[in-house]
Design a protein around this motif. Structure first.
Motif, PDB file in Angstrom:
ATOM      1  N   LEU A   1       0.844  -1.190   0.000  1.00  0.00           N
ATOM      2  CA  LEU A   1       0.000   0.000   0.000  1.00  0.00           C
ATOM      3  C   LEU A   1       0.878   1.238   0.000  1.00  0.00           C
ATOM      4  O   LEU A   1       1.737   1.391   0.870  1.00  0.00           O
TER       5      LEU A   1
ATOM      6  N   ALA B   1      -2.248   6.983  -2.359  1.00  0.00           N
ATOM      7  CA  ALA B   1      -3.656   6.917  -1.964  1.00  0.00           C
ATOM      8  C   ALA B   1      -4.175   8.301  -1.593  1.00  0.00           C
ATOM      9  O   ALA B   1      -5.301   8.667  -1.940  1.00  0.00           O
TER      10      ALA B   1
ATOM     11  N   LYS C   1     -11.076   7.698   3.174  1.00  0.00           N
ATOM     12  CA  LYS C   1     -11.313   6.533   2.313  1.00  0.00           C
ATOM     13  C   LYS C   1     -10.596   5.328   2.908  1.00  0.00           C
ATOM     14  O   LYS C   1      -9.438   5.411   3.305  1.00  0.00           O
TER      15      LYS C   1
ATOM     16  N   VAL D   1      -8.557   2.135   2.786  1.00  0.00           N
ATOM     17  CA  VAL D   1      -7.572   1.579   1.856  1.00  0.00           C
ATOM     18  C   VAL D   1      -7.106   0.187   2.282  1.00  0.00           C
ATOM     19  O   VAL D   1      -6.344  -0.448   1.565  1.00  0.00           O
TER      20      VAL D   1
END
Length: 122
Positions: free
Chosen positions: A5, A10, A21, A23
């Motif tokens: 990630l 992001a 949000k 993730v």
């Protein structure tokens, strides 16, 4: 293959301030990213702790009674359950949050900035 990630990427994809949000998920915790600017609202989460990590910028978290935590890139602040707090970003700030899946965005205080879990998952 287990994915990685990129938190900065992001955050770059976000267009609205104060609209976290999801993730990722770790057990019963959501990993969220958000861009912040200005202040959210005084609120508390009665049953859940909340972890803020700054990715970019600086975040002030005001607490009932007049104290505050100031966190910068790479730093974390864990707000204990039941603690009245108000996140404030004087300039744009990018953060990662770790919250229990049951955590309401603005506690029990609905505002125009409140986002449901469904909105955070979209």
């Amino acid at each position: 293959m287990i994915p990685t990630l990129d938190l900065e990427a992001a955050c770059e994809a976000l267009t609205d301030h104060w609209s976290p949000k999801v993730v990722g998920r770790v057990n019963d915790q959501y990993v969220k990213v958000a861009k912040l600017l200005g202040q959210l609202v005084w609120h508390r989460h009665e049953a859940e702790d909340e972890l803020f990590q700054v990715i970019r910028g600086r975040l002030r978290i005001q607490f009932e009674g007049g104290s505050e935590a100031v966190i910068g890139p790479g730093q974390v602040c864990i707000v204990p359950r039941g603690t009245m707090h108000n996140p404030v970003a004087d300039e744009e700030c990018w953060i990662m949050l770790v919250e229990t899946v049951t955590t309401l965005h603005t506690g029990g205080i609905p505002t125009a900035r409140t986002r449901s879990i469904d909105e955070q998952l979209a």
